[in-house]
Write a protein that holds these residues in place. Structure first.
Motif, short mmCIF file in Angstrom:
data_model
loop_
_atom_site.label_atom_id
_atom_site.label_comp_id
_atom_site.label_asym_id
_atom_site.label_seq_id
_atom_site.Cartn_x
_atom_site.Cartn_y
_atom_site.Cartn_z
N LEU A 96 0.83 -1.21 0.00
CA LEU A 96 0.00 0.00 0.00
C LEU A 96 0.86 1.26 0.00
CD1 LEU A 96 -2.89 -0.77 2.54
CD2 LEU A 96 -3.00 -0.75 0.05
N ASN A 97 0.35 2.30 -0.62
CA ASN A 97 1.05 3.59 -0.64
C ASN A 97 0.76 4.33 0.66
OD1 ASN A 97 2.50 5.81 -1.48
ND2 ASN A 97 0.81 6.67 -2.67
N VAL A 98 1.38 3.83 1.73
CA VAL A 98 1.21 4.40 3.07
C VAL A 98 2.57 4.81 3.60
CG1 VAL A 98 0.51 3.91 5.45
CG2 VAL A 98 -0.83 2.98 3.55
N ASP A 99 2.62 5.94 4.28
CA ASP A 99 3.87 6.38 4.90
C ASP A 99 4.03 5.62 6.21
OD1 ASP A 99 6.12 7.59 5.83
OD2 ASP A 99 5.32 9.63 5.86
N TRP A 100 4.44 4.36 6.12
CA TRP A 100 4.54 3.51 7.30
C TRP A 100 5.50 4.08 8.33
CZ3 TRP A 100 0.84 0.02 7.33
CH2 TRP A 100 0.36 -0.52 6.14
N GLY A 101 6.59 4.67 7.86
CA GLY A 101 7.59 5.20 8.77
C GLY A 101 7.08 6.31 9.66
N GLN A 102 6.04 7.00 9.23
CA GLN A 102 5.49 8.09 10.04
C GLN A 102 4.70 7.56 11.23
OE1 GLN A 102 2.98 10.81 7.84
NE2 GLN A 102 2.32 11.91 9.66
N HIS A 103 4.15 6.36 11.10
CA HIS A 103 3.25 5.84 12.13
C HIS A 103 3.80 4.63 12.88
CE1 HIS A 103 0.20 8.53 10.54
NE2 HIS A 103 0.44 8.05 9.34
N ILE A 104 4.88 4.02 12.39
CA ILE A 104 5.47 2.86 13.06
C ILE A 104 6.87 3.21 13.53
CG2 ILE A 104 6.15 0.45 12.88
CD1 ILE A 104 4.13 0.06 10.70
N THR A 110 15.27 5.87 11.85
CA THR A 110 14.99 7.14 12.51
C THR A 110 14.98 6.92 14.02
OG1 THR A 110 12.61 6.71 12.33
CG2 THR A 110 13.64 7.99 10.55
N SER A 111 14.78 7.99 14.76
CA SER A 111 14.68 7.87 16.22
C SER A 111 13.55 6.90 16.56
CB SER A 111 14.44 9.23 16.85
OG SER A 111 13.25 9.81 16.35
N TRP A 112 13.77 6.09 17.57
CA TRP A 112 12.86 4.98 17.84
C TRP A 112 12.53 4.90 19.31
CZ3 TRP A 112 14.74 0.02 19.98
CH2 TRP A 112 13.75 -0.97 20.02
N VAL A 157 -2.46 0.49 12.50
CA VAL A 157 -1.29 1.33 12.72
C VAL A 157 -1.70 2.78 12.96
CG1 VAL A 157 0.69 2.35 11.53
CG2 VAL A 157 0.36 -0.13 11.51
N LEU A 158 -2.67 3.26 12.21
CA LEU A 158 -3.14 4.63 12.38
C LEU A 158 -3.90 4.78 13.69
CD1 LEU A 158 -4.29 5.36 8.72
CD2 LEU A 158 -2.41 6.46 9.91
N THR A 159 -4.67 3.76 14.06
CA THR A 159 -5.41 3.80 15.34
C THR A 159 -4.45 3.87 16.51
OG1 THR A 159 -7.26 2.54 14.42
CG2 THR A 159 -7.03 2.54 16.81
#
Length: 283
Positions: A96-104, A110-112, A157-159
């Motif tokens: 899917l065309n989802v910005d997974w990195g923004q929400h996971i 990136t910082s984790w 993931v969004l929830t």
């Protein structure tokens, strides 16, 4: 120390193209340190246990949420009626065309922050989505089922992103239940005394009812849970800082270093100095 167990994709996914699945742990038993060939989200529904992630101990209970990367080492110990679900996924199979990195957290380099909490509202919404996701992931290994499962995973993931909050964010639970507020308040009071009666007076609730509710959901008393949180924090400080034992005690809410040593030894099975030495040798 030997290499940890590696959980393989082939043992947990129905096919080589399935992007996401649900692994129930009803209950979660003691599980040795391991890594994965996949990533996972861990959501804790009830009970308690000790979750050791990359060498750091976390006392977990209802509402805890973890984002685990494939290379992370983690294990479960000292479990007590611990009920959780693992939502496992293969990043390279997501289409899917989802910005997974923004929400996971940890999805990209990136910082984790691995550990978060969910209040009652977020838990209820997440449970509904996971139930649908689990049902869909058990369907025949067809492209349509994979796509539907991935859509539900994106919704989950969004929830989680919408409802999660840090353990030190007391304002995040303003609209949640008393139990959510109490657990968050306990996590935010590691370095200072916590008075249950003062909390109940502020929230205008029955202390007896709150204590009963807490034990029913977590399997622990409030005092035991807070003591475990402080011991876990002390273990982290002992391993990763050069603080003196007395300073560690103060930072973990113990005004008397001798009492801290007694509590730590009773809970861990060795003195703070012994544990510091062993953990650093092992590392």
């Amino acid at each position: 120390m030997g290499n940890p167990l590696i959980l393989r994709k082939a043992d947990f996914f129905a096919s080589a193209t399935q992007p996401v699945a649900v692994a129930d742990r009803y209950p979660q038993h003691v599980f040795a340190e391991h890594t994965h060939e996949f990533c996972e989200l861990v959501l804790v529904w009830r009970g308690n246990g000790l979750h050791i992630l990359n060498g750091r101990p976390y006392r977990i209970t209802r509402g805890d949420l973890f984002y685990i990367r494939a290379e992370d080492k983690h294990a479960y110990a000292s479990v007590n009626d611990l009920v959780l679900q693992n939502v496992i996924y293969c990043p390279e199979r997501l289409t899917l065309n989802v910005d997974w990195g923004q929400h996971i957290p940890g999805f990209q380099a990136t910082s984790w922050t691995p550990h978060w909490r969910l209040g009652t509202t977020g838990m209820a919404q997440a449970k509904q989505v996971i139930a649908l996701l689990e049902q869909e992931s058990k369907q025949a290994a067809a492209a349509a089922s994979h796509q539907m499962a991935e859509l539900l995973f994106a919704q989950l993931v969004l929830t989680l992103s919408r409802h999660r909050y840090g353990t030190d964010n007391l304002q995040a639970t303003a609209s949640e239940t008393l139990l959510d507020k109490l657990i968050t308040a306990l996590a935010g009071s590691l370095n200072r005394p916590f008075m249950v009666d003062a909390f109940c007076e502020r929230e205008q609730c029955s202390e007896r009812t709150l204590r009963q509710q807490f034990r029913a959901q977590t399997g622990m008393t409030i005092n035991h849970y807070l003591r475990q949180l402080r011991v876990c924090h002390a273990q982290y400080l002992l391993q990763h800082t050069e603080l003196m034992i007395g300073e560690v005690a103060m930072r973990c809410g113990f005004e008397d270093s001798n009492y801290f040593s007694v509590v730590f030894t009773r809970e861990v099975g060795m003195t703070p100095s012994q544990w510091r030495h062993r953990s650093r040798v092992a590392a």
